[in-house]
Write a protein that holds these residues in place. Structure first.
Motif, PDB file in Angstrom:
ATOM      1  N   ARG A  52       0.800  -1.220   0.000  1.00  0.00           N
ATOM      2  CA  ARG A  52       0.000   0.000   0.000  1.00  0.00           C
ATOM      3  C   ARG A  52       0.833   1.271   0.000  1.00  0.00           C
ATOM      4  O   ARG A  52       0.311   2.361  -0.263  1.00  0.00           O
ATOM      5  CB  ARG A  52      -0.920   0.002   1.230  1.00  0.00           C
ATOM      6  N   ASP A  53       2.104   1.162   0.322  1.00  0.00           N
ATOM      7  CA  ASP A  53       2.912   2.350   0.550  1.00  0.00           C
ATOM      8  C   ASP A  53       2.995   3.251  -0.668  1.00  0.00           C
ATOM      9  O   ASP A  53       2.940   4.485  -0.553  1.00  0.00           O
ATOM     10  CB  ASP A  53       4.322   1.952   0.991  1.00  0.00           C
ATOM     11  N   ASP A  54       3.134   2.663  -1.845  1.00  0.00           N
ATOM     12  CA  ASP A  54       3.274   3.488  -3.051  1.00  0.00           C
ATOM     13  C   ASP A  54       2.012   4.299  -3.299  1.00  0.00           C
ATOM     14  O   ASP A  54       2.073   5.514  -3.518  1.00  0.00           O
ATOM     15  CB  ASP A  54       3.574   2.601  -4.264  1.00  0.00           C
ATOM     16  N   MET A  55       0.873   3.642  -3.239  1.00  0.00           N
ATOM     17  CA  MET A  55      -0.389   4.334  -3.491  1.00  0.00           C
ATOM     18  C   MET A  55      -0.633   5.416  -2.439  1.00  0.00           C
ATOM     19  O   MET A  55      -0.999   6.559  -2.746  1.00  0.00           O
ATOM     20  CB  MET A  55      -1.528   3.314  -3.510  1.00  0.00           C
ATOM     21  N   LEU A  56      -0.438   5.073  -1.161  1.00  0.00           N
ATOM     22  CA  LEU A  56      -0.659   6.046  -0.099  1.00  0.00           C
ATOM     23  C   LEU A  56       0.358   7.182  -0.169  1.00  0.00           C
ATOM     24  O   LEU A  56       0.027   8.338   0.118  1.00  0.00           O
ATOM     25  CB  LEU A  56      -0.608   5.356   1.260  1.00  0.00           C
ATOM     26  N   GLY A  57       1.574   6.864  -0.558  1.00  0.00           N
ATOM     27  CA  GLY A  57       2.593   7.902  -0.686  1.00  0.00           C
ATOM     28  C   GLY A  57       2.215   8.953  -1.714  1.00  0.00           C
ATOM     29  O   GLY A  57       2.551  10.137  -1.572  1.00  0.00           O
ATOM     30  N   ARG A  58       1.497   8.538  -2.748  1.00  0.00           N
ATOM     31  CA  ARG A  58       1.119   9.459  -3.816  1.00  0.00           C
ATOM     32  C   ARG A  58      -0.204  10.184  -3.552  1.00  0.00           C
ATOM     33  O   ARG A  58      -0.393  11.309  -4.029  1.00  0.00           O
ATOM     34  CB  ARG A  58       1.026   8.706  -5.141  1.00  0.00           C
ATOM     35  N   HIS A  59      -1.108   9.555  -2.796  1.00  0.00           N
ATOM     36  CA  HIS A  59      -2.464  10.108  -2.718  1.00  0.00           C
ATOM     37  C   HIS A  59      -2.989  10.349  -1.305  1.00  0.00           C
ATOM     38  O   HIS A  59      -4.081  10.917  -1.164  1.00  0.00           O
ATOM     39  CB  HIS A  59      -3.436   9.159  -3.426  1.00  0.00           C
ATOM     40  N   ALA A  60      -2.284   9.948  -0.277  1.00  0.00           N
ATOM     41  CA  ALA A  60      -2.837   9.984   1.085  1.00  0.00           C
ATOM     42  C   ALA A  60      -3.321  11.374   1.489  1.00  0.00           C
ATOM     43  O   ALA A  60      -4.366  11.507   2.140  1.00  0.00           O
ATOM     44  CB  ALA A  60      -1.805   9.483   2.080  1.00  0.00           C
ATOM     45  N   ASP A  61      -2.584  12.417   1.110  1.00  0.00           N
ATOM     46  CA  ASP A  61      -2.941  13.771   1.531  1.00  0.00           C
ATOM     47  C   ASP A  61      -4.221  14.282   0.877  1.00  0.00           C
ATOM     48  O   ASP A  61      -4.797  15.271   1.332  1.00  0.00           O
ATOM     49  CB  ASP A  61      -1.802  14.741   1.216  1.00  0.00           C
ATOM     50  N   GLU A  62      -4.678  13.613  -0.202  1.00  0.00           N
ATOM     51  CA  GLU A  62      -5.856  14.076  -0.931  1.00  0.00           C
ATOM     52  C   GLU A  62      -7.154  13.486  -0.394  1.00  0.00           C
ATOM     53  O   GLU A  62      -8.239  14.037  -0.624  1.00  0.00           O
ATOM     54  CB  GLU A  62      -5.740  13.681  -2.412  1.00  0.00           C
ATOM     55  N   ILE A  63      -7.080  12.363   0.288  1.00  0.00           N
ATOM     56  CA  ILE A  63      -8.272  11.563   0.571  1.00  0.00           C
ATOM     57  C   ILE A  63      -9.055  12.140   1.745  1.00  0.00           C
ATOM     58  O   ILE A  63      -8.533  12.283   2.852  1.00  0.00           O
ATOM     59  CB  ILE A  63      -7.869  10.106   0.856  1.00  0.00           C
ATOM     60  N   VAL A  64     -10.334  12.463   1.495  1.00  0.00           N
ATOM     61  CA  VAL A  64     -11.196  12.992   2.551  1.00  0.00           C
ATOM     62  C   VAL A  64     -12.247  11.995   3.001  1.00  0.00           C
ATOM     63  O   VAL A  64     -12.865  12.175   4.060  1.00  0.00           O
ATOM     64  CB  VAL A  64     -11.896  14.300   2.096  1.00  0.00           C
ATOM     65  N   ALA A  65     -12.485  10.940   2.201  1.00  0.00           N
ATOM     66  CA  ALA A  65     -13.526   9.970   2.555  1.00  0.00           C
ATOM     67  C   ALA A  65     -13.099   8.566   2.165  1.00  0.00           C
ATOM     68  O   ALA A  65     -12.442   8.370   1.137  1.00  0.00           O
ATOM     69  CB  ALA A  65     -14.841  10.315   1.863  1.00  0.00           C
ATOM     70  N   VAL A  66     -13.475   7.599   3.000  1.00  0.00           N
ATOM     71  CA  VAL A  66     -13.258   6.176   2.724  1.00  0.00           C
ATOM     72  C   VAL A  66     -14.620   5.496   2.647  1.00  0.00           C
ATOM     73  O   VAL A  66     -15.501   5.759   3.472  1.00  0.00           O
ATOM     74  CB  VAL A  66     -12.401   5.517   3.824  1.00  0.00           C
ATOM     75  N   VAL A  67     -14.794   4.631   1.662  1.00  0.00           N
ATOM     76  CA  VAL A  67     -15.975   3.775   1.579  1.00  0.00           C
ATOM     77  C   VAL A  67     -15.520   2.344   1.818  1.00  0.00           C
ATOM     78  O   VAL A  67     -14.572   1.869   1.171  1.00  0.00           O
ATOM     79  CB  VAL A  67     -16.671   3.884   0.213  1.00  0.00           C
ATOM     80  N   THR A  68     -16.176   1.659   2.744  1.00  0.00           N
ATOM     81  CA  THR A  68     -15.725   0.337   3.145  1.00  0.00           C
ATOM     82  C   THR A  68     -16.915  -0.472   3.661  1.00  0.00           C
ATOM     83  O   THR A  68     -18.038   0.024   3.711  1.00  0.00           O
ATOM     84  CB  THR A  68     -14.627   0.454   4.214  1.00  0.00           C
ATOM     85  N   SER A  69     -16.666  -1.695   4.038  1.00  0.00           N
ATOM     86  CA  SER A  69     -17.692  -2.536   4.658  1.00  0.00           C
ATOM     87  C   SER A  69     -17.487  -2.541   6.169  1.00  0.00           C
ATOM     88  O   SER A  69     -16.413  -2.195   6.666  1.00  0.00           O
ATOM     89  CB  SER A  69     -17.609  -3.968   4.123  1.00  0.00           C
ATOM     90  N   GLY A  70     -18.514  -2.982   6.881  1.00  0.00           N
ATOM     91  CA  GLY A  70     -18.399  -3.059   8.331  1.00  0.00           C
ATOM     92  C   GLY A  70     -17.365  -4.059   8.780  1.00  0.00           C
ATOM     93  O   GLY A  70     -16.715  -3.877   9.812  1.00  0.00           O
ATOM     94  N   ARG A  71     -17.194  -5.136   8.016  1.00  0.00           N
ATOM     95  CA  ARG A  71     -16.235  -6.177   8.393  1.00  0.00           C
ATOM     96  C   ARG A  71     -14.807  -5.707   8.204  1.00  0.00           C
ATOM     97  O   ARG A  71     -13.933  -5.969   9.033  1.00  0.00           O
ATOM     98  CB  ARG A  71     -16.489  -7.442   7.573  1.00  0.00           C
ATOM     99  N   VAL A  72     -14.528  -5.006   7.103  1.00  0.00           N
ATOM    100  CA  VAL A  72     -13.157  -4.544   6.821  1.00  0.00           C
ATOM    101  C   VAL A  72     -12.853  -3.298   7.630  1.00  0.00           C
ATOM    102  O   VAL A  72     -11.927  -3.256   8.434  1.00  0.00           O
ATOM    103  CB  VAL A  72     -12.972  -4.297   5.317  1.00  0.00           C
ATOM    104  N   GLY A  73     -13.621  -2.233   7.409  1.00  0.00           N
ATOM    105  CA  GLY A  73     -13.493  -1.024   8.197  1.00  0.00           C
ATOM    106  C   GLY A  73     -12.185  -0.280   8.035  1.00  0.00           C
ATOM    107  O   GLY A  73     -11.378  -0.555   7.136  1.00  0.00           O
ATOM    108  N   VAL A  74     -11.984   0.673   8.940  1.00  0.00           N
ATOM    109  CA  VAL A  74     -10.784   1.508   8.942  1.00  0.00           C
ATOM    110  C   VAL A  74     -10.219   1.533  10.355  1.00  0.00           C
ATOM    111  O   VAL A  74     -10.868   2.029  11.281  1.00  0.00           O
ATOM    112  CB  VAL A  74     -11.086   2.945   8.469  1.00  0.00           C
ATOM    113  N   LYS A  75      -9.027   1.006  10.521  1.00  0.00           N
ATOM    114  CA  LYS A  75      -8.368   0.997  11.823  1.00  0.00           C
ATOM    115  C   LYS A  75      -7.565   2.288  12.027  1.00  0.00           C
ATOM    116  O   LYS A  75      -7.347   3.075  11.101  1.00  0.00           O
ATOM    117  CB  LYS A  75      -7.432  -0.204  11.929  1.00  0.00           C
ATOM    118  N   ALA A  76      -7.097   2.478  13.246  1.00  0.00           N
ATOM    119  CA  ALA A  76      -6.373   3.696  13.593  1.00  0.00           C
ATOM    120  C   ALA A  76      -5.093   3.852  12.770  1.00  0.00           C
ATOM    121  O   ALA A  76      -4.708   4.972  12.421  1.00  0.00           O
ATOM    122  CB  ALA A  76      -6.048   3.707  15.084  1.00  0.00           C
TER     123      ALA A  76
END
Length: 339
Positions: A52-76
């Motif tokens: 994931r590092d390459d993708m996040l390195g290029r785009h992390a600062d732009e992202i304002v919203a995540v769409v996910t499922s309840g099972r996967v989710g977003v951890k700290a």
């Protein structure tokens, strides 16, 4: 920003439409195919399963919203990588895969899709209850194996009508299950975090007390740390050798090891399960038992329900991008926890 959108003070994006309207949105994990296609058509990014590092390195600062499922989710740890994140939009009523407390602390809003899947999940609970008490799936296997002509008939089953049923979690789904059971003249009790003042059903002060009073315990409580193994060994023992467990909530709500032991030893008569502790892995011991009905987490899996869930997920996302609020919030963005 290079996509022409205007970020607001709350992190939402206004002025975007057409093929770039989701350009500051990240999809995490698999979703309904048509929902993934809609997000992709709107320019949403996708978090890779690996590297994931390459993708996040290029785009992390732009992202304002995540769409996910309840099972996967977003951890700290993923929140740490997304400094502009202000919204976590869930496809589903559950959001236990997300660290909701941490999201609130950071002012990141969380939404889900309540109500639209209530009927489908309640129908599933009732179907499992009827199936396991009457032994229909086991009888189906008996006929398919050609045993009707070679072996004695299956043992007598239990009657659904008039049975005593406990609902663990009398929220939207639990209430809908109870309503359906009224048509079967069932005696209904419940345990909830708080007494539901408008409920006509008898309240029990603990899961164990409820289990001791009923023949069937239906688990409809929300997942998450607060309900981790709420149905423990003592509760299963209170349900007893003539008791049945139905779970349409989350696998984490039940102590799965204790459940397997109770079923194998005959300390529990049977179980109908749509969810498991380590999905999609299901213990071999459960798959080997004829007293268990196993479903692959399909409680909301109807054409109508999944379409409604998809529509509400997109409504929440579009609402956030337009004005920074959700249609069906768990909590709105920037409602920070004060400590």
């Amino acid at each position: 920003m290079t996509d022409g959108g205007t970020p607001s003070s709350n992190g939402s994006v206004s002025g975007l439409d057409g093929p770039q309207r989701f350009s500051r949105v990240l999809r995490v994990g698999g979703l309904k195919p048509s929902l993934m296609e809609a997000l992709e058509a709107g320019g949403a990014l996708v978090l890779p399963d690996d590297d994931r590092d390459d993708m996040l390195g290029r785009h992390a600062d732009e992202i304002v919203a995540v769409v996910t499922s309840g099972r996967v989710g977003v951890k700290a740890d993923l929140m740490d990588r997304l400094p502009a994140l202000r919204a976590i939009v869930h496809f589903g009523v559950g959001y236990d895969g997300t660290d909701a407390d941490e999201a609130r602390r950071r002012g990141i809003g969380v939404s889900n899709t309540p109500d639209v899947l209530t009927d489908a999940v309640a129908d599933t609970a009732l179907g499992l209850l009827i199936d396991i008490l009457r032994g229909f799936s086991a009888a189906d296997r008996y006929v398919r194996a050609g045993e009707w002509t070679t072996k004695p008939m299956p043992p007598l089953a239990r009657q659904v009508s008039g049975s005593r049923v406990g609902i663990l979690g009398l929220g939207r789904i639990g209430g809908a299950i109870a309503h359906r059971l009224e048509a079967f003249d069932c005696t209904i009790g419940y345990h909830n975090r708080n007494v539901v003042e408008s409920s006509p059903y008898q309240y029990y002060s603990s899961p164990r007390e409820l289990a001791a009073a009923v023949e069937v315990l239906v688990v409809a409580a929300a997942g998450g740390p607060e309900t981790q193994q709420l149905v423990d060994r003592e509760t299963l023992d209170a349900l007893g050798p003539d008791g049945f467990l139905i779970n349409v909530a989350r696998g984490s709500v039940v102590d799965e090891d204790a459940l397997v032991e109770a079923l194998q030893s005959g300390r529990l008569a049977g179980a109908g399960l749509d969810v498991f502790a380590h999905e999609p892995e299901v213990p071999d011991a459960l798959r080997a038992l004829d007293t268990v009905v196993l479903l692959p987490h399909v409680g909301s899996a109807t054409v109508q329900t999944r379409a409604a869930m998809e529509a509400l997920t997109l409504e929440n996302l579009n609402s956030f991008l337009a004005d920074g609020t959700f249609v069906t919030p768990v909590f709105q963005p920037d409602q920070k926890e004060t400590r």
